[in-house]
Design an enzyme around this catalytic site. Structure first.
Site, PDB file in Angstrom:
ATOM      1  N   ASP A   1      72.637  12.148  25.829  1.00 26.26           N
ATOM      2  CA  ASP A   1      72.116  11.341  24.783  1.00 26.26           C
ATOM      3  C   ASP A   1      70.936  11.530  24.096  1.00 26.26           C
ATOM      4  OD1 ASP A   1      70.164  10.944  26.873  1.00 26.26           O
ATOM      5  OD2 ASP A   1      70.552   8.774  26.966  1.00 26.26           O
ATOM      6  N   SER A   2      70.266  13.021  24.419  1.00 26.93           N
ATOM      7  CA  SER A   2      69.289  13.621  23.603  1.00 26.93           C
ATOM      8  C   SER A   2      69.551  13.848  22.239  1.00 26.93           C
ATOM      9  CB  SER A   2      68.942  14.892  24.309  1.00 26.93           C
ATOM     10  OG  SER A   2      70.034  15.753  24.341  1.00 26.93           O
TER      11      SER A   2
ATOM     12  N   ASP B   1      77.274  12.099  28.796  1.00 28.67           N
ATOM     13  CA  ASP B   1      75.750  11.169  29.336  1.00 28.67           C
ATOM     14  C   ASP B   1      76.140   9.898  29.155  1.00 28.67           C
ATOM     15  OD1 ASP B   1      73.389  11.353  30.477  1.00 28.67           O
ATOM     16  OD2 ASP B   1      72.395  12.110  28.646  1.00 28.67           O
TER      17      ASP B   1
ATOM     18  N   LYS C   1      77.343  11.861  33.483  1.00 25.93           N
ATOM     19  CA  LYS C   1      76.012  11.779  34.024  1.00 25.93           C
ATOM     20  C   LYS C   1      75.355  10.489  33.513  1.00 25.93           C
ATOM     21  CE  LYS C   1      72.376  14.147  31.990  1.00 25.93           C
ATOM     22  NZ  LYS C   1      71.358  12.760  31.812  1.00 25.93           N
TER      23      LYS C   1
ATOM     24  N   GLU D   1      71.300   8.291  34.714  1.00 31.59           N
ATOM     25  CA  GLU D   1      69.705   8.494  35.211  1.00 31.59           C
ATOM     26  C   GLU D   1      69.566   7.502  36.221  1.00 31.59           C
ATOM     27  OE1 GLU D   1      67.104   8.292  31.903  1.00 31.59           O
ATOM     28  OE2 GLU D   1      68.308   9.713  30.710  1.00 31.59           O
TER      29      GLU D   1
ATOM     30  N   GLU E   1      64.664  16.625  36.709  1.00 30.47           N
ATOM     31  CA  GLU E   1      63.845  16.825  35.177  1.00 30.47           C
ATOM     32  C   GLU E   1      62.350  16.285  35.677  1.00 30.47           C
ATOM     33  OE1 GLU E   1      65.487  15.104  31.545  1.00 30.47           O
ATOM     34  OE2 GLU E   1      63.713  15.497  30.692  1.00 30.47           O
TER      35      GLU E   1
HETATM   36  O1  KIV Z   1      70.343  13.984  27.272  1.00 29.08           O
HETATM   37  C1  KIV Z   1      70.041  15.130  27.582  1.00 29.08           C
HETATM   38  O2  KIV Z   1      70.172  16.095  26.952  1.00 29.08           O
HETATM   39  C2  KIV Z   1      69.468  15.333  28.985  1.00 29.08           C
HETATM   40  C3  KIV Z   1      69.303  16.588  29.369  1.00 29.08           C
HETATM   41  C4  KIV Z   1      68.122  17.078  28.909  1.00 29.08           C
HETATM   42  C5  KIV Z   1      69.206  17.046  31.026  1.00 29.08           C
HETATM   43  O3  KIV Z   1      69.736  14.328  29.817  1.00 29.08           O
END
Ligand code: KIV
Length: 263
Positions: free
Chosen positions: A46-47, A85, A115, A117, A180
């Site tokens: 989600d970056s 994510d 993924k 968090e 992280e």
């Molecule tokens: O959103 C993302 O790119 C991430 C990575 C930096 C691990 O969570």
């Protein structure tokens, strides 16, 4: 091309002490380059909210946007394992809604895992997804979706809490965990304690694997880079050179020359 990376491949790599390579990608052409280069895991992070959409943080990213980007990435991958994510607020309410959202990554977007968090607090979600046959990569330490709660993007140093979170997400069923923004000695302890692979970002060299944001490590944009980012290329610089030359040649009448014309 060796066969596609799976959760079992990653477990085997940890056991054999082979480092796992991971990067983010958000579209078909870059995912293709990563896949052909032999990157083990591609995370559609989600970056993308920050590095693709130009937003201040990852919070506004939606499920539909994540599905759209993950589909493009999956279409390019023959080797890399694709992980989608889960965006902010897509797994924080009712468990059945979290399962439905996570399921979309596998059903509609071709991902092999998701993924999310959080530590002890998200364990019920990890268990529910795992029971539904959805492999989950956990993400602890500096968790960008909690930027307001953490008071900024800050290194997390509470060793007891980090060790507890790591053990809890493993027990809940996660197949891997991203560490992280934590001191490298704590990441080393966690990596030694867990049986599942740890993937570090700003967590030192002793994790089982490493991940970086693609746009940071290839120098695609000129935003602030955290200390842990090594810039392996300057694609923005290369693009600027090409663009300057194009402008010069069009303005000066050198482009298109005869070789670029139809007869
Ligand atoms: O959103 C993302 O790119 C991430 C990575 C930096 C691990 O969570």
């Amino acid at each position: 091309m060796p066969s596609k990376i799976t959760t079992s491949t990653l477990m085997k790599m940890k056991k054999e002490g082979q480092k796992i390579t991971a990067l983010t990608a958000y579209d078909y052409p870059f995912a293709g380059m990563l896949d052909q280069a032999g990157i083990d895991i591609i995370l559609v992070g989600d970056s993308l909210g920050m590095v693709v959409q130009g937003k201040e943080n990852t919070l506004p990213v939606t499920m539909d946007e994540m599905i759209y980007h993950t589909s493009m990435v999956s279409r390019a991958c023959q080797y890399s394992m694709v992980i989608g994510d889960m965006p902010f607020m897509s797994y924080h309410g009712a468990l059945d809604k979290a399962v439905e959202n996570a399921g979309r990554f596998l059903k509609e977007a071709g991902a092999a895992a998701v993924k999310l968090e959080g530590g002890a607090d998200v364990c019920p979600v990890i268990t529910a997804l795992s029971k539904a046959g959805i492999p989950v990569q956990a993400h602890i330490g500096l968790t960008p979706q909690s930027v307001h709660q953490m008071g900024g993007f800050k290194v997390q140093r509470d060793e007891d809490r980090l060790l507890k979170d790591a053990g809890n997400v493993q027990d809940a069923g996660a197949f891997s965990v991203v560490l992280e923004g934590i001191p490298s000695d704590i990441a080393k302890k966690i990596t030694r304690t867990l049986t599942i692979p740890t993937i570090g970002i700003g967590a030192g060299a002793d994790c089982d694997g490493q991940i970086l944001v693609l746009h940071d490590m290839l120098g695609i944009n000129n935003r602030f880079l955290p200390k842990f980012v090594k810039k392996y290329a300057d694609l923005a610089g290369e693009a600027k050179k090409g663009l300057d030359q194009y402008i010069k040649e069009v303005k000066g009448g050198q482009f298109p020359s005869k070789e670029y014309e139809y007869k």
